[in-house]
Structure formats: structure tokens, C-alpha cells
Enzyme design. Structure first.
Site, short mmCIF file in Angstrom:
data_model
loop_
_atom_site.label_atom_id
_atom_site.label_comp_id
_atom_site.label_asym_id
_atom_site.label_seq_id
_atom_site.Cartn_x
_atom_site.Cartn_y
_atom_site.Cartn_z
N SER A 153 0.86 -1.18 0.00
CA SER A 153 0.00 0.00 0.00
C SER A 153 0.90 1.23 0.00
O SER A 153 2.05 1.16 0.45
CB SER A 153 -0.85 -0.02 1.28
OG SER A 153 -1.43 1.24 1.49
N TYR A 166 -1.07 -0.95 10.69
CA TYR A 166 -1.34 -1.26 9.28
C TYR A 166 -0.19 -0.74 8.40
O TYR A 166 0.36 -1.47 7.57
CB TYR A 166 -2.67 -0.62 8.85
CG TYR A 166 -2.98 -0.81 7.37
CD1 TYR A 166 -3.40 -2.06 6.88
CD2 TYR A 166 -2.85 0.24 6.46
CE1 TYR A 166 -3.67 -2.24 5.53
CE2 TYR A 166 -3.13 0.06 5.10
CZ TYR A 166 -3.54 -1.18 4.65
OH TYR A 166 -3.81 -1.36 3.31
N1 NAP Z 1 -8.70 -0.57 -0.96
C1 NAP Z 1 -7.70 0.23 -0.81
O1 NAP Z 1 -7.85 1.48 -0.83
C2 NAP Z 1 -6.31 -0.31 -0.62
C3 NAP Z 1 -5.23 0.59 -0.69
C4 NAP Z 1 -3.95 0.09 -0.52
C5 NAP Z 1 -3.75 -1.26 -0.32
N2 NAP Z 1 -4.79 -2.11 -0.25
C6 NAP Z 1 -4.51 -3.53 -0.02
O2 NAP Z 1 -5.15 -4.30 -1.02
C7 NAP Z 1 -5.47 -5.58 -0.51
C8 NAP Z 1 -6.92 -5.90 -0.83
O3 NAP Z 1 -7.77 -4.96 -0.19
P1 NAP Z 1 -9.25 -4.66 -0.68
O4 NAP Z 1 -9.46 -3.22 -0.47
O5 NAP Z 1 -9.50 -5.28 -1.99
O6 NAP Z 1 -10.06 -5.45 0.46
P2 NAP Z 1 -11.56 -6.03 0.48
O7 NAP Z 1 -12.38 -5.48 -0.61
O8 NAP Z 1 -12.01 -5.86 1.88
O9 NAP Z 1 -11.33 -7.59 0.18
C9 NAP Z 1 -10.61 -8.37 1.08
C10 NAP Z 1 -10.64 -9.84 0.63
O10 NAP Z 1 -9.86 -10.59 1.55
C11 NAP Z 1 -10.64 -11.67 2.09
N3 NAP Z 1 -10.22 -11.85 3.47
C12 NAP Z 1 -10.34 -10.97 4.49
N4 NAP Z 1 -9.81 -11.47 5.61
C13 NAP Z 1 -9.33 -12.69 5.28
C14 NAP Z 1 -8.66 -13.70 6.01
N5 NAP Z 1 -8.41 -13.58 7.30
N6 NAP Z 1 -8.29 -14.82 5.35
C15 NAP Z 1 -8.54 -14.98 4.04
N7 NAP Z 1 -9.18 -14.05 3.30
C16 NAP Z 1 -9.57 -12.93 3.91
C17 NAP Z 1 -12.07 -11.22 1.92
O11 NAP Z 1 -12.94 -12.33 1.76
P3 NAP Z 1 -13.76 -12.97 2.97
O12 NAP Z 1 -14.38 -11.85 3.73
O13 NAP Z 1 -14.71 -13.88 2.25
O14 NAP Z 1 -12.75 -13.72 3.75
C18 NAP Z 1 -12.00 -10.46 0.60
O15 NAP Z 1 -12.06 -11.36 -0.49
C19 NAP Z 1 -5.13 -5.52 0.99
O16 NAP Z 1 -3.88 -6.12 1.21
C20 NAP Z 1 -5.07 -4.04 1.29
O17 NAP Z 1 -4.23 -3.76 2.39
C21 NAP Z 1 -6.08 -1.67 -0.40
#
Ligand code: NAP
Length: 276
Positions: A153, A166
């Protein structure tokens, strides 16, 4: 007059060298940006890299979009989320996407359920990335090909107050990936760190995508094209420009701005949930 001439010559050359250096740096940055974002580079993923891809956190957001894009390119996908599908297949590509952030920005000691939250953040954001890599890398090395994408991130590049744990776990992911890339590149393995700013997902609590907060689909369509080209990427041109601007800022200014933004978000969250 005589003694001023050498000094003027010196300053002339210092000035000329500085300008030449800046022009070269700018040209290189523009050339790199054009190569990555402008020349319609096709993603170096798909069956040429292997038949299988493992995507962690693949039921939502960025992980789901990666899984869809890879499936479109003919790869078979092992999906991992909390349903805990077992990893049975040998993977040629792995996406270390799963991650967890705070419910809302908070001072370290005031994070609700602090003990548990520390454990979860470290397990999900750090431990799972290392263990998943340990699991799939030997197979990739046997075949001398593979790609590992670790989703860090922008908050792993710039420390973000009120998201301390985080932010620090994401810095770990960035360093870990950079080291792996150097260790295994000559053996055919491409390790990429992806460093997005905001993407409109459930985790970010952003419903409506905007120009600088793209949907996960838009983000991944852009990010996937950087595989093979950039071992560290913001994944999305607008985020790359934001990163460039932030990199010019003194770190105290960045910290001040993000502290103030997060204080605002914290106050809004606490007001909404009537905790103040
Ligand atoms: N969105 C942003 O603005 C942003 C910015 C920078 C970096 N990121 C990074 O991008 C990545 C994805 O984020 P996102 O925003 O796409 O998140 P998201 O929409 O909340 O999706 C998270 C996914 O991870 C799964 N998950 C959550 N906890 C889990 C666990 N303990 N074990 C296995 N699976 C799990 C969830 O499925 P279930 O609930 O079915 O388990 C879901 O499929 C993360 O590493 C985040 O730090 C995101």
C-alpha cells in the site's frame, strides 16, 4: 575582477550540471511512464507463465478483480478467502493480496480490542504473505518461472499516523518483496510489490469510484499490465503521479497532512457511532 572570474565559472558549471541532471531525470521518468502506462503493454501473465494462479483474498475488491483478469487470460485460479479453500494445486502465479486494516483511524493504545487486532494485522498482513510464499516458491523454482504479486500500500511507503500498525505491516510487505525480487529474479521468478493509494473497495469503505480512487476493476486492468515491467508499482497512473508528488514533500509535511486527515476521519467515525 580577476578573482571573480574563476568563481563565476565554477557557479556556471554547477548550474549547468544541475540543470542537465534534472533534465535527464525528468526525461527518464517520462520515458519510464510512457513505457509502462502509454505504450499499451500487454500483461506478461497468462498461460505462458503457468496454468495456475493463487489469489488470496479473492472474493472481494482488488483480489477478486485480479482473479477475474487472470481467468480472462486463460489461467485457472485457486481462490482463497475466509472460506479457507485448501491450496491443493501447484501454483505458477500467486497473488498475495489479502490484507486487513483498522476499522477507523485510531491512536495505538485506543485501538479497540488492541491485543487481538495486533495479532490479526500481523498474521494476515505479514505472516500469511511469508507462509504463502514459502508454500509456492519451491514449485516455481523447479519450473524456473513464476510471478508473485504482493499487495502492499502507499501507506507502506509513507508512514501514516493513526494507522500505525497497518502502515508498518505494509512497509514489511514492500521490503520483503523487494528482497525476494533480487534473490530470485535470475532464477526466473518475478516478484512485484503493488503500492496503491485508495481503491474503492469494502476495506477502504469507498463505494463510489472517482478519478483518484478507482474501482478495483479499473485499478487491476491497469496494474496487471505492469507485471514484468516494474518490480515496484503504484499500479495506476494517477496513483503514480500522487506518489511522485508526495515523494517531493518533506516527510514532516506528509505526516502532518495525513495526521490531520485521519483525525478528521476518526472524529467522523466516533461521532457516527456515538463514541464521543
Ligand atoms: N482498498 C484500498 O484502498 C487499498 C489501498 C492500498 C492497499 N490495499 C490492499 O489491497 C489488498 C486488498 O484490499 P481490498 O481493499 O481489496 O479489500 P476487500 O475489498 O475488503 O477484500 C478483502 C478480501 O480478503 C478476504 N479476506 C479478508 N480477511 C481474510 C482472512 N483472514 N483470510 C482470508 N481471506 C480474507 C475477503 O474475503 P472474505 O471476507 O470472504 O474472507 C475479501 O475477499 C489488501 O492487502 C489491502 O491492504 C487496499
Amino acid at each position: 575582477m580577476d578573482s571573480a572570474a574563476p568563481a563565476a565559472g565554477f557557479f556556471y558549471w554547477v548550474g549547468a550540471s544541475t540543470v542537465a541532471y534534472l533534465v535527464l531525470r525528468l526525461s527518464y521518468s517520462l520515458f519510464s511512464a510512457l513505457r509502462v502506462w502509454g505504450l499499451g503493454h500487454e500483461a506478461e501473465v497468462g498461460q505462458a507463465l503457468g496454468e495456475w494462479a493463487v489469489v488470496t483474498g479473492s472474493t472481494d475488491g482488488i483480489g477478486k478483480s485480479y482473479a477475474e483478469e487472470l481467468a480472462k487470460r486463460g489461467m485457472k485460479i485457486v481462490l482463497i478467502s475466509r472460506s479457507q479453500e485448501k491450496l491443493k494445486e501447484v501454483a505458477n502465479e500467486i497473488m498475495n493480496n489479502v490484507g486487513m486494516s483498522y476499522e477507523y483511524p485510531e491512536y495505538f493504545l485506543d485501538i479497540p480490542d488492541l491485543d487481538n487486532t495486533i495479532n490479526k494485522l500481523i498474521n494476515i498482513n505479514i505472516f500469511s504473505v511469508c507462509k504463502m510464499t514459502q508454500l509456492v516458491l519451491p514449485g516455481m523454482l523447479e519450473r524456473s518461472k513464476g510471478a508473485i504479486l504482493n499487495i502492499s500500500s502507499a501507506s507502506g511507503v509513507y508512514p501514516v499516523p493513526l494507522l500505525s500498525v497497518y502502515s508498518a505491516t505494509k512497509a514489511f510487505v514492500d521490503f520483503f518483496s523487494q528482497c525476494l525480487h533480487v534473490e530470485y529474479r535470475s532464477k526466473g521468478i518475478f516478484v512485484q510489490t503493488v503500492l496503491p493509494f485508495f481503491v474503492a473497495t469494502k476495506m477502504a469503505k469507498i463505494r463510489k469510484p472517482t478519478f483518484d480512487k478507482p474501482s478495483s476493476e479499473t485499478f487491476v486492468k491497469s496494474a496487471i499490465k505492469t507485471i514484468g515491467l516494474q518490480s515496484r508499482t503504484n499500479g495506476y497512473p494517477v496513483h503514480a503521479i500522487m506518489d511522485w508528488i508526495f515523494s517531493l514533500m518533506p516527510s514532516w509535511l506528509f505526516m502532518k497532512i495525513s495526521m490531520s486527515l485521519n483525525k478528521g476521519l476518526r472524529a467522523r467515525y466516533l461521532k457516527k457511532t456515538k463514541k464521543t
